[in-house]
Design an enzyme around this catalytic site. Structure first.
Site, PDB file in Angstrom:
ATOM      1  N   SER A 138       7.296  39.070 -39.213  1.00  0.00           N
ATOM      2  CA  SER A 138       6.480  37.866 -39.332  1.00  0.00           C
ATOM      3  C   SER A 138       5.310  37.963 -38.362  1.00  0.00           C
ATOM      4  CB  SER A 138       7.325  36.627 -39.003  1.00  0.00           C
ATOM      5  OG  SER A 138       6.515  35.493 -38.759  1.00  0.00           O
ATOM      6  N   TYR A 152      12.769  33.118 -32.431  1.00  0.00           N
ATOM      7  CA  TYR A 152      12.378  33.744 -33.695  1.00  0.00           C
ATOM      8  C   TYR A 152      11.236  34.738 -33.449  1.00  0.00           C
ATOM      9  CZ  TYR A 152      10.550  34.093 -38.507  1.00  0.00           C
ATOM     10  OH  TYR A 152      10.091  34.550 -39.724  1.00  0.00           O
TER      11      TYR A 152
END
Length: 244
Positions: A138, A152
């Site tokens: 990501s 994350y």
């Protein structure tokens, strides 16, 4: 012989798009998702396209479920491809409000799981003559600015570095490990959030990345990518390719 791909988190969202794209390219698919109903629905779509599918309700953080996923791929004649797509933020609260167990589970899902599942497929892939592993990271793992889910972001940054560190797998195992790190993808949840944004907020944001563009990059890496490659994807721009 039909080649076989494992796609984790394939019941919905980007994982489903990747699974369907691989099926269209001629792969049998092991559809693994925590939501077994969604996995089966995706499996039916793949079979409707004339390709074999094995749908599994599986928690990819559990070693036993990982073993079931690999066994299902072997039953279909593989694995030849692994797409480590399953991931997500810590539910509700993030670090430092999240408990150690909560944020550790996020790191496990986004980093430890791809590492372990990749390790499990290496020997089976080598026995099949080689293969490809695609890690879905990501844009949250790129850069130095503040980020809403530190755990994350840290896990995805780790996944990017993990991929680049293993360019040598191509020579040792015949396995090419590569990574795609997209920004905001135009899936249903993102589209709904985009619609709620003001005109000024949209103007200050990059456009959503069409899911088909991410699928195209994934397929291109599987077909001809070099091990250790990381591809950044930013809405409105051409992909940025970092190859060894």
């Amino acid at each position: 012989m039909v080649r076989t791909a494992i796609v984790t988190g394939a019941g919905n969202g980007l994982g489903r798009e990747i699974a369907l794209g691989l099926a269209h390219a001629g792969y049998a698919i092991v559809v693994a998702d925590l939501d077994e109903r969604a996995a089966r629905a995706c499996g039916r779509l793949i079979e409707a396209r004339g390709m074999p599918a094995q749908a599994l309700g599986a928690d990819v953080r559990e070693r036993g479920d990982m073993n079931r996923i690999v066994a299902a791929a072997q039953k279909l004649g593989g694995p030849h491809v692994l797409v480590n797509n399953a991931g997500g933020w810590t539910p509700q609260r993030q670090y430092p409000q999240a408990t150690p167990a909560e944020w550790a589970a996020t790191i496990s899902l986004n980093l430890m799981t791809p590492m372990l599942l990749s390790q499990l497929v290496l020997d089976p892939m080598r026995e099949q003559g080689g293969g490809a592993i695609i890690n879905i990271a990501s844009s949250g793992g790129i850069g130095f600015e503040s980020y809403g889910s530190p755990e994350y972001g840290a896990a995805k940054a780790g996944l990017i570095r993990f991929t680049a560190s293993l360019a040598s797998l191509e020579s040792s195992h015949g396995v090419r490990m590569m990574c795609v790190a997209p920004d905001w993808i135009g899936l249903s949840r993102a589209q709904a959030q985009w619609e709620r944004m003001s005109a000024d907020e949209r103007a200050a944001s990059r456009p959503l990345i069409p899911p088909a563009e991410v699928v195209s990059v994934v397929l291109n890496l599987i077909q001809e990518g070099v091990g250790g490659t990381v591809v950044e994807m930013w809405g409105g721009d051409q992909p940025v390719v970092h190859a060894p």
